[in-house]
Design a protein around this motif. Structure first.
Motif, PDB file in Angstrom:
ATOM      1  N   PRO A   1      41.974  -1.049   1.386  1.00  0.00           N
ATOM      2  CA  PRO A   1      41.211   0.161   1.011  1.00  0.00           C
ATOM      3  C   PRO A   1      41.886   1.451   1.460  1.00  0.00           C
ATOM      4  O   PRO A   1      41.560   2.521   0.949  1.00  0.00           O
ATOM      5  CB  PRO A   1      39.859  -0.028   1.713  1.00  0.00           C
ATOM      6  N   TRP A   2      42.804   1.347   2.414  1.00  0.00           N
ATOM      7  CA  TRP A   2      43.490   2.541   2.931  1.00  0.00           C
ATOM      8  C   TRP A   2      44.861   2.749   2.285  1.00  0.00           C
ATOM      9  O   TRP A   2      45.682   3.505   2.791  1.00  0.00           O
ATOM     10  CB  TRP A   2      43.642   2.447   4.450  1.00  0.00           C
ATOM     11  N   ASP A   3      45.102   2.088   1.169  1.00  0.00           N
ATOM     12  CA  ASP A   3      46.319   2.313   0.382  1.00  0.00           C
ATOM     13  C   ASP A   3      45.970   3.098  -0.883  1.00  0.00           C
ATOM     14  O   ASP A   3      44.832   3.056  -1.348  1.00  0.00           O
ATOM     15  CB  ASP A   3      46.966   0.983   0.005  1.00  0.00           C
ATOM     16  N   ALA A   4      46.954   3.773  -1.456  1.00  0.00           N
ATOM     17  CA  ALA A   4      46.685   4.596  -2.642  1.00  0.00           C
ATOM     18  C   ALA A   4      47.857   4.556  -3.608  1.00  0.00           C
ATOM     19  O   ALA A   4      49.019   4.454  -3.202  1.00  0.00           O
ATOM     20  CB  ALA A   4      46.408   6.046  -2.232  1.00  0.00           C
ATOM     21  N   LEU A   5      47.528   4.641  -4.876  1.00  0.00           N
ATOM     22  CA  LEU A   5      48.517   4.879  -5.930  1.00  0.00           C
ATOM     23  C   LEU A   5      48.213   6.249  -6.521  1.00  0.00           C
ATOM     24  O   LEU A   5      47.122   6.471  -7.057  1.00  0.00           O
ATOM     25  CB  LEU A   5      48.444   3.808  -7.008  1.00  0.00           C
TER      26      LEU A   5
ATOM     27  N   ALA B   1      44.062   7.693   6.476  1.00  0.00           N
ATOM     28  CA  ALA B   1      43.924   7.411   7.911  1.00  0.00           C
ATOM     29  C   ALA B   1      42.458   7.202   8.284  1.00  0.00           C
ATOM     30  O   ALA B   1      42.124   6.309   9.081  1.00  0.00           O
ATOM     31  CB  ALA B   1      44.528   8.560   8.730  1.00  0.00           C
ATOM     32  N   GLU B   2      41.574   8.016   7.709  1.00  0.00           N
ATOM     33  CA  GLU B   2      40.138   7.834   7.948  1.00  0.00           C
ATOM     34  C   GLU B   2      39.679   6.469   7.442  1.00  0.00           C
ATOM     35  O   GLU B   2      38.873   5.791   8.088  1.00  0.00           O
ATOM     36  CB  GLU B   2      39.347   8.942   7.242  1.00  0.00           C
ATOM     37  N   ARG B   3      40.189   6.064   6.303  1.00  0.00           N
ATOM     38  CA  ARG B   3      39.820   4.757   5.757  1.00  0.00           C
ATOM     39  C   ARG B   3      40.308   3.631   6.664  1.00  0.00           C
ATOM     40  O   ARG B   3      39.597   2.628   6.855  1.00  0.00           O
ATOM     41  CB  ARG B   3      40.418   4.593   4.352  1.00  0.00           C
ATOM     42  N   ARG B   4      41.507   3.766   7.234  1.00  0.00           N
ATOM     43  CA  ARG B   4      41.994   2.738   8.160  1.00  0.00           C
ATOM     44  C   ARG B   4      41.096   2.629   9.379  1.00  0.00           C
ATOM     45  O   ARG B   4      40.774   1.529   9.834  1.00  0.00           O
ATOM     46  CB  ARG B   4      43.428   3.050   8.632  1.00  0.00           C
ATOM     47  N   ARG B   5      40.684   3.788   9.886  1.00  0.00           N
ATOM     48  CA  ARG B   5      39.799   3.771  11.063  1.00  0.00           C
ATOM     49  C   ARG B   5      38.449   3.141  10.737  1.00  0.00           C
ATOM     50  O   ARG B   5      37.791   2.583  11.614  1.00  0.00           O
ATOM     51  CB  ARG B   5      39.618   5.190  11.603  1.00  0.00           C
ATOM     52  N   GLY B   6      38.057   3.212   9.464  1.00  0.00           N
ATOM     53  CA  GLY B   6      36.770   2.647   9.071  1.00  0.00           C
ATOM     54  C   GLY B   6      36.790   1.138   8.911  1.00  0.00           C
ATOM     55  O   GLY B   6      35.739   0.499   8.771  1.00  0.00           O
ATOM     56  N   GLY B   7      37.983   0.512   8.904  1.00  0.00           N
ATOM     57  CA  GLY B   7      38.076  -0.942   8.807  1.00  0.00           C
ATOM     58  C   GLY B   7      37.819  -1.444   7.395  1.00  0.00           C
ATOM     59  O   GLY B   7      37.932  -0.715   6.420  1.00  0.00           O
ATOM     60  N   GLY B   8      37.451  -2.703   7.296  1.00  0.00           N
ATOM     61  CA  GLY B   8      37.206  -3.320   5.999  1.00  0.00           C
ATOM     62  C   GLY B   8      38.435  -4.007   5.436  1.00  0.00           C
ATOM     63  O   GLY B   8      38.661  -3.997   4.225  1.00  0.00           O
TER      64      GLY B   8
END
Length: 546
Positions: free
Chosen positions: A137-141, A427-434
């Motif tokens: 979820p913390w990756d983007a295209l 980075a916020e998404r990484r901190r949020g886990g999942g």
């Protein structure tokens, strides 16, 4: 806030020197320059294949900012990016990097790719693989236009529907899709009055003549069909009060396209004086914009996703006439920065897809076949051309609006800020886990690139075990090991074995008496210890004693 940034670096993806000027290289070169200049970086890391690429990266960055701290790490050192936050990948093929990261830690950093051409089979495979690879979820295209995002979403929707039907599963998710345009260094396109005078004199243009310009790759196959443009220009030139010119600034791809463009112009727009300028030479490419009065590029090809040239033209203060197509639909406001000419597409094209998928048609035939189903409104194009030829004040006003628009939205200082904002969101998404599909103990983290000594476990009589007892072979010792190692072919991949000092420690332990493989393997790094023991067995320096 100063930050550490990272990118995958290969010279082909970030440089145009000595290579054909194509969009992805221009975009990559400008992205790196802009990231260094406008990113507010504390340090820049690079993921590289080897030492040569590492040196090329350091030299490239030093030419932009000699003071910036740089470091390069190979795929063997994923931990070198743990403080980088996001690794930028200059393409949509993110799967390889996601599998590589999975061997390390899936939440160690984010991955961010970007679309360029999405029409090739490799590009579509790469997009489809985003649903199978361990993207998080913390990756983007990054999609450079609404049109590109729409195409990517359709491929993901179709691939996702197939995977759900095939495996009876529920949610199948890929990376975040973000929309960020390509950028330009708008200041470098500022009009050059002296260059205008010099080039127009060289090309034989009178003071009152009006010149249109096309800049870029001159290719019927991968850029646009020129004949409709010629028909519209000829219609505009009929009865025009001013003499019209068309500057084709670029290179022919392939060289046989020269006839398509030049002979086609002679046949279809004889009232327009056509010039070809080789704009691959840096000075010519910088100056030739100033010779023109407006820009045109009636693309009808699915090879395009964004279209950088119209943005460069706007930065140069030129009004633009483009087709209402792909990224042009985002970058050019019709009637303000120039004109967008309506297009129509006719299908279906399943026969084109079938032939390409089966290898019956090359990519060039595939995109050329698709372009047969695309048409622009020639009367509307002629009207736009005639307006810009006859109305100098309209040209000036549209050119000024286009330049302001380019500075406000597409200057690299603005675009890089959007990338940095995206990296912060990731980075916020990484901190949020999942985390999706975390690696499981005892299972291969990368199933299709497994440990070869594990996946081929049925080949040998047995695998070396920790309790296996080993002893020195008669006459064995460090001198015997050195003698064996001098024989050609005995040490094929020495970097995968223990060091001589570690081998010496194993042999010294065995000189005292037999020992278990587990005890001996612990004298070298994990993996190398057991491999080194088998190597000693292979060359009769140790023997089993159990």
């Amino acid at each position: 806030m100063r930050r550490v940034a990272a990118l995958h670096y290969h010279p082909d993806g970030y440089g145009t020197a000595g290579k054909p000027i194509i969009g992805r290289r221009v975009a990559g070169e400008e992205f790196l320059r802009a990231l260094v200049r406008h990113g507010g970086l504390q340090a820049l890391r690079a993921l590289v294949q080897d030492r040569a690429q590492a040196e090329a990266f350091r030299a490239h960055v030093a030419a932009i900012d000699p003071a910036l701290d740089t470091s390069a790490h190979t795929y063997e050192d994923p931990a070198g990016f743990d403080d980088a936050g996001t690794i930028f990948v200059p393409g949509a093929a993110m799967s390889t990097y996601a599998w590589w990261r999975r061997r390390h830690r899936q939440d160690a950093f984010s991955l961010c790719g970007v679309t360029h051409t999405t029409a090739t089979d490799r590009a579509m495979d790469a997009i489809g693989d985003l649903l199978v690879a361990p993207l998080q979820p913390w990756d983007a295209l990054v999609c450079t236009s609404r049109a590109a995002r729409g195409m990517v979403q359709r491929v993901l929707d179709e691939q996702g529907a197939y995977l759900r039907d095939r495996f009876g599963t529920g949610r199948i998710e890929g990376p975040l899709l973000a929309e960020i345009p390509l950028g330009v260094d708008t200041a470098s396109f500022a009009p050059l009055p002296e260059a205008r005078r010099r080039w127009r004199e060289r090309l034989g243009m009178g003071v009152g003549d009006v010149a249109a310009i096309v800049v870029g790759r001159l290719s019927l196959v991968t850029k646009f069909t020129p004949a409709p443009m010629y028909l519209a220009l000829e219609r505009a030139a009929q009865g025009a009060a001013r003499r019209m010119h068309l500057i084709l600034a670029g290179y022919f791809e392939p060289e046989q396209a020269r006839g398509v463009f030049l002979d086609g112009a002679a046949a279809l727009c004889p009232s327009v004086t056509v010039h070809h300028v080789d704009a691959t030479e840096p000075m010519a490419r910088r100056e030739i914009w100033s010779a023109a009065d407006f820009f045109t590029l009636p693309v009808d090809n699915v090879q395009e996703t964004f279209g950088l040239a119209p943005v460069e033209a706007m930065a140069a203060g030129l009004p633009v006439v483009v087709t209402d197509w792909d990224g042009f639909r985002d970058t050019v406001e019709d009637g303000v920065h120039g004109f967008r000419i309506p297009t129509v597409m006719g299908g279906p094209g399943a026969d084109i897809a079938r032939r390409y998928a089966a290898g019956m048609d090359a990519y060039s035939h595939y995109v050329l076949g698709a372009s047969l189903g695309v048409a622009m409104d020639i009367p509307r194009a002629a009207e736009a051309y005639r307006t810009l030829v006859d109305d100098a004040e309209r040209r000036r006003a549209m050119g000024a609006a286009a330049a302001a628009h380019a500075r406000a939205r597409y200057d690299w200082a603005v675009v890089i800020r959007r990338y940095l904002d995206l990296f912060d969101e990731l980075a916020e998404r990484r901190r949020g886990g999942g985390e999706r599909a975390p690696p499981q103990p005892g299972r291969e983290p990368v199933p299709l690139r497994p440990d070869p000594l594990r996946i081929f476990a049925d080949y040998p009589t047995e695998a070396i075990a920790g309790e296996m007892r080993l002893a020195l072979a008669p006459g064995a010792g460090i001198e015997a090991l050195r003698a064996r190692a001098q024989v050609p072919g005995v040490v094929g991949r020495g970097s995968l074995l223990p060091t001589e000092r570690q081998f010496a420690a194993m042999l010294a332990r065995l000189a005292v008496g037999p020992a278990t493989a587990g005890e001996l393997a612990a004298l070298a790094p994990a993996g190398r210890g057991a491999r080194g023991l088998v190597w000693l067995l292979k060359y009769d320096l140790v023997r089993r004693s159990d």
